[in-house]
Design an enzyme around this catalytic site. Sequence first.
Site, PDB file in Angstrom:
ATOM      1  N   GLY A 106      11.073   9.306   5.041  1.00  0.00           N
ATOM      2  CA  GLY A 106      12.423   8.741   5.690  1.00  0.00           C
ATOM      3  C   GLY A 106      13.654   8.815   4.634  1.00  0.00           C
ATOM      4  O   GLY A 106      13.455   8.999   3.447  1.00  0.00           O
ATOM      5  N   ARG A 170       8.076  14.631   7.816  1.00  0.00           N
ATOM      6  CA  ARG A 170       6.917  13.800   7.340  1.00  0.00           C
ATOM      7  C   ARG A 170       5.461  14.634   7.199  1.00  0.00           C
ATOM      8  O   ARG A 170       4.598  14.045   7.062  1.00  0.00           O
ATOM      9  CB  ARG A 170       6.669  12.312   8.148  1.00  0.00           C
ATOM     10  CG  ARG A 170       7.809  11.372   7.837  1.00  0.00           C
ATOM     11  CD  ARG A 170       7.240   9.919   8.303  1.00  0.00           C
ATOM     12  NE  ARG A 170       8.360   9.172   8.427  1.00  0.00           N
ATOM     13  CZ  ARG A 170       8.492   8.390   7.095  1.00  0.00           C
ATOM     14  NH1 ARG A 170       7.835   8.508   6.190  1.00  0.00           N
ATOM     15  NH2 ARG A 170       9.505   7.500   7.250  1.00  0.00           N
ATOM     16  N   ASP A 201       3.762   8.960  -0.842  1.00  0.00           N
ATOM     17  CA  ASP A 201       3.037  10.035  -0.289  1.00  0.00           C
ATOM     18  C   ASP A 201       3.541  11.363  -0.691  1.00  0.00           C
ATOM     19  O   ASP A 201       2.624  12.259  -0.875  1.00  0.00           O
ATOM     20  CB  ASP A 201       2.846   9.789   1.378  1.00  0.00           C
ATOM     21  CG  ASP A 201       1.911   8.499   1.805  1.00  0.00           C
ATOM     22  OD1 ASP A 201       1.227   8.433   1.116  1.00  0.00           O
ATOM     23  OD2 ASP A 201       2.430   8.118   2.686  1.00  0.00           O
ATOM     24  N   LYS A 225      12.197   8.471  -4.216  1.00  0.00           N
ATOM     25  CA  LYS A 225      13.003   7.829  -3.091  1.00  0.00           C
ATOM     26  C   LYS A 225      12.158   7.025  -1.982  1.00  0.00           C
ATOM     27  O   LYS A 225      10.920   7.089  -1.739  1.00  0.00           O
ATOM     28  CB  LYS A 225      13.312   9.204  -2.426  1.00  0.00           C
ATOM     29  CG  LYS A 225      13.918   9.056  -1.151  1.00  0.00           C
ATOM     30  CD  LYS A 225      13.318   9.490   0.113  1.00  0.00           C
ATOM     31  CE  LYS A 225      11.820   8.981   0.380  1.00  0.00           C
ATOM     32  NZ  LYS A 225      11.404   9.099   1.970  1.00  0.00           N
ATOM     33  N   THR A 226      12.685   5.932  -1.750  1.00  0.00           N
ATOM     34  CA  THR A 226      12.383   5.219  -0.650  1.00  0.00           C
ATOM     35  C   THR A 226      13.157   3.876  -0.571  1.00  0.00           C
ATOM     36  O   THR A 226      13.180   3.143  -1.655  1.00  0.00           O
ATOM     37  CB  THR A 226      10.707   4.940  -0.358  1.00  0.00           C
ATOM     38  OG1 THR A 226      10.629   4.075   0.607  1.00  0.00           O
ATOM     39  CG2 THR A 226      10.232   4.095  -1.815  1.00  0.00           C
ATOM     40  N   ASP A 228      12.075   1.412   0.773  1.00  0.00           N
ATOM     41  CA  ASP A 228      11.331   0.163   0.829  1.00  0.00           C
ATOM     42  C   ASP A 228      11.099  -0.624  -0.791  1.00  0.00           C
ATOM     43  O   ASP A 228      10.546  -1.481  -0.819  1.00  0.00           O
ATOM     44  CB  ASP A 228       9.727   0.887   1.088  1.00  0.00           C
ATOM     45  CG  ASP A 228       9.758   1.029   2.709  1.00  0.00           C
ATOM     46  OD1 ASP A 228      10.842   0.981   3.337  1.00  0.00           O
ATOM     47  OD2 ASP A 228       8.670   1.272   3.256  1.00  0.00           O
TER      48      ASP A 228
HETATM   49  P1  FBP Z   1       9.633   6.298   3.394  1.00  0.00           P
HETATM   50  O1  FBP Z   1       8.241   5.607   2.729  1.00  0.00           O
HETATM   51  O2  FBP Z   1       9.339   7.873   3.646  1.00  0.00           O
HETATM   52  O3  FBP Z   1      10.803   6.275   2.559  1.00  0.00           O
HETATM   53  O4  FBP Z   1      10.092   5.555   4.660  1.00  0.00           O
HETATM   54  C1  FBP Z   1      10.201   4.251   4.812  1.00  0.00           C
HETATM   55  C2  FBP Z   1      10.410   3.786   5.989  1.00  0.00           C
HETATM   56  O5  FBP Z   1      11.932   3.656   6.179  1.00  0.00           O
HETATM   57  C3  FBP Z   1       9.857   2.485   6.184  1.00  0.00           C
HETATM   58  O6  FBP Z   1      10.913   1.465   5.827  1.00  0.00           O
HETATM   59  C4  FBP Z   1       9.527   2.479   7.691  1.00  0.00           C
HETATM   60  O7  FBP Z   1       8.416   1.731   7.947  1.00  0.00           O
HETATM   61  C5  FBP Z   1       9.314   4.134   8.106  1.00  0.00           C
HETATM   62  O8  FBP Z   1      10.142   4.718   7.044  1.00  0.00           O
HETATM   63  C6  FBP Z   1       9.816   4.493   9.477  1.00  0.00           C
HETATM   64  O9  FBP Z   1       9.310   5.652   9.738  1.00  0.00           O
HETATM   65  P2  FBP Z   1       9.962   6.397  10.718  1.00  0.00           P
HETATM   66  O10 FBP Z   1      11.002   7.253  10.120  1.00  0.00           O
HETATM   67  O11 FBP Z   1       9.094   7.504  10.878  1.00  0.00           O
HETATM   68  O12 FBP Z   1      10.180   5.915  12.073  1.00  0.00           O
END
Ligand code: FBP
Length: 693
Positions: A106, A170, A201, A225-226, A228
């Site tokens: 993300g 992803r 991941d 990066k994230t 979260d």
């Molecule tokens: P990453 O772990 O890849 O940084 O993504 C986090 C996130 O933004 C979460 O907070 C959320 O649950 C998820 O991606 C949403 O995924 P998608 O972009 O596939 O809808």
Amino acid sequence: MESLKLKSLESLLNHPKTTHVTADVNTETIERRSFSPKKIKIFSTRYTCLKDAPEFRFTVNHEAQKVLPDIINNNIQFIVPGDGTSEAARKAFAGRRNIGVVFSGGPAPGGHNVIAGLFDEMKKYNPDSRLFGFLFGPDGLLESKYVEITNSLVDTYRNMGGFSMIKTGRTKIDSRQKMEAALKTCTELGIDALVVIGGDDSNTNAAFLAQYFKSRGIKVIGVPKTIDGDIQVKTDDGEVLCAISFGFHTAARAFSQNISNLTTDAGSDIKYWHICKVMGRVASHLTLECAFQTHANLSLIGEELADYTDLKRIEKAKEKGQIDYTAYGMTLRHLSRLICDTIVRRAAGGKNYGVIIIPEGLLDFINEIQVFIIKLNKIIADYNYIHDKNFHSSFPALTDKLEYFKRLARGMADKGQFPIWNLRDDDLFSQLPSFFQEGLLVERDTHGNFQFSQIKTEKIIMDMVKEYLNTLREQGKYKIGIERSLFKSMMEDSNLIPDRYAKAIFKNPDDSHLLIKESVISLKTLRQTLIQNELITQDEPLPEAIVSIYKKSEPKFKTQTHFYGYDGRGSDPTHFDCNYSYNLGIISFHLIANGATGQMAAVRNLEKKFDKWEPIGIPIARLMHLEERNGKMQLVIEKALVDENSNAFRVFKALREEWLAASNQDRYRRPGPVRFTGDSEEDRPITLMLNSI
Ligand code: FBP
């Protein structure tokens, strides 16, 4: 006439003011593009080298030791001045290189600055070096889709949010074929090093690529990066080496600005409860940060709920010489009671409004739901494996899926498999509302993660809350407290003696907020109460002032739900994230130039002031543990959850009663908008500042 109009439209469109205000690039963008992030001091020296620090210890996973033998013994590496290094080493450092960079997972604010930092530093040492950006995430690496990153491309995206420069994806590089495809792309492009900007991941992927590419001399560096905030690195001795990933601060600030606006609206209009779900696939770091930023009335931290024990039930069972196992862990029912308690208490204090923050990954901490998620993960993964088909394509409709589960429960489908789905599971699952069943069955992402963002957690919880509040209202327990001064003036205006009436109808006639007695649950019972207390006779009607006060005490429960995720994820980065991510790009270059591979670029002392920041490399392989993914145990970087013993959590626990503001004034805080300039203490996450005390 018509042509006159057209002519005037043309001149309107060409008017300098029109072209100025409708241009794609506004002043904010121009300012962002020209802003120069600060560089950690050591990067002003000409050369650097790496200093191994084996004193930082990690427990190594045996499986990781087996499958990542060439990088498992990497140490923490400090980037230190290297001016005393040999001529040959300097030459190698500044050699001409082709570097590849890829976003994975993300978006997170600051990603473009990682590329900018990497690009600027690479060109500083050798203008002939080239940077290639793989397009659409790991797919670009597998399919050899890329752009060469140029000065003007970098300049367009400096300090700007999103990953739009090269996009993201992803895809997981999880097979020998995919490794080969990635290697082929890199070999053909003459890539010396690859930088993977991603979450847990994707950094896991980076480690596997580093191992695979090792014998070919291609280095792989990961970047944390994230939004979260769940990539945090601590040694076995509790030393913090990476306090947070980039993007977390901006997302939290962006969400908080919106949530704070809702607290202002709620406190003005005094009729809504706003339920804000904020992203964070599993960990509740973002919720905790938003709680500090906004002082919302109730913020649920999943990690705390998972550890919940119902002491009353345990005691009750103990009296009978029994153990109540169901008293451990939070259920959805418990949770809805807990939320109702907050609502009822605030209403009693005269506030039938407020703001609640719910973490996106909440359900993963609710026992009964977590069990469903794990079981469904396994069933879907097994089905895909046994039948070599996609479960969701085989059973596109919910009814087909439910039918399959029923057959599974009766032992009629996929015989010989471990009976993971029994009749009780089937029974409980079929009692859930269909939108929730669909949510729990939503297709897992490529890494086998449950997609919490696709499920309406707030709806399922708030439906239960509404139901229980109705019961509490009928029991006379959910009532709005009437301010004493208001009651007094209304009574006096009607020539009624406030104290006489207060004693008869309120259960707390001496409080500042008066609450109608639980026995007074309708206008009929109110009338009887006044007759019994000889305030009116059988023939007299209820005084209008009393009716009006009663009506004011009758609560309506109105909610507005909000989901904050993609919006904050796409925000332009804060000052903190601009600086942090730019330096991560620079660190990636210095790790590469010094020959490192399988390391994650990081900044130690991030929780402290900028002049204390230290650039380091962290061995990714040593952060791995085994986790259930797609029904199988797989090596991945361990996610950091909210630590209930951390300073931040302890302070939150101590202050939350004040923020709930049942009997005190609302304590809302206004964090304001995301900024990219400024140097105040505000410019970093509050949770980080607290944890650094
Ligand atoms: P990453 O772990 O890849 O940084 O993504 C986090 C996130 O933004 C979460 O907070 C959320 O649950 C998820 O991606 C949403 O995924 P998608 O972009 O596939 O809808």
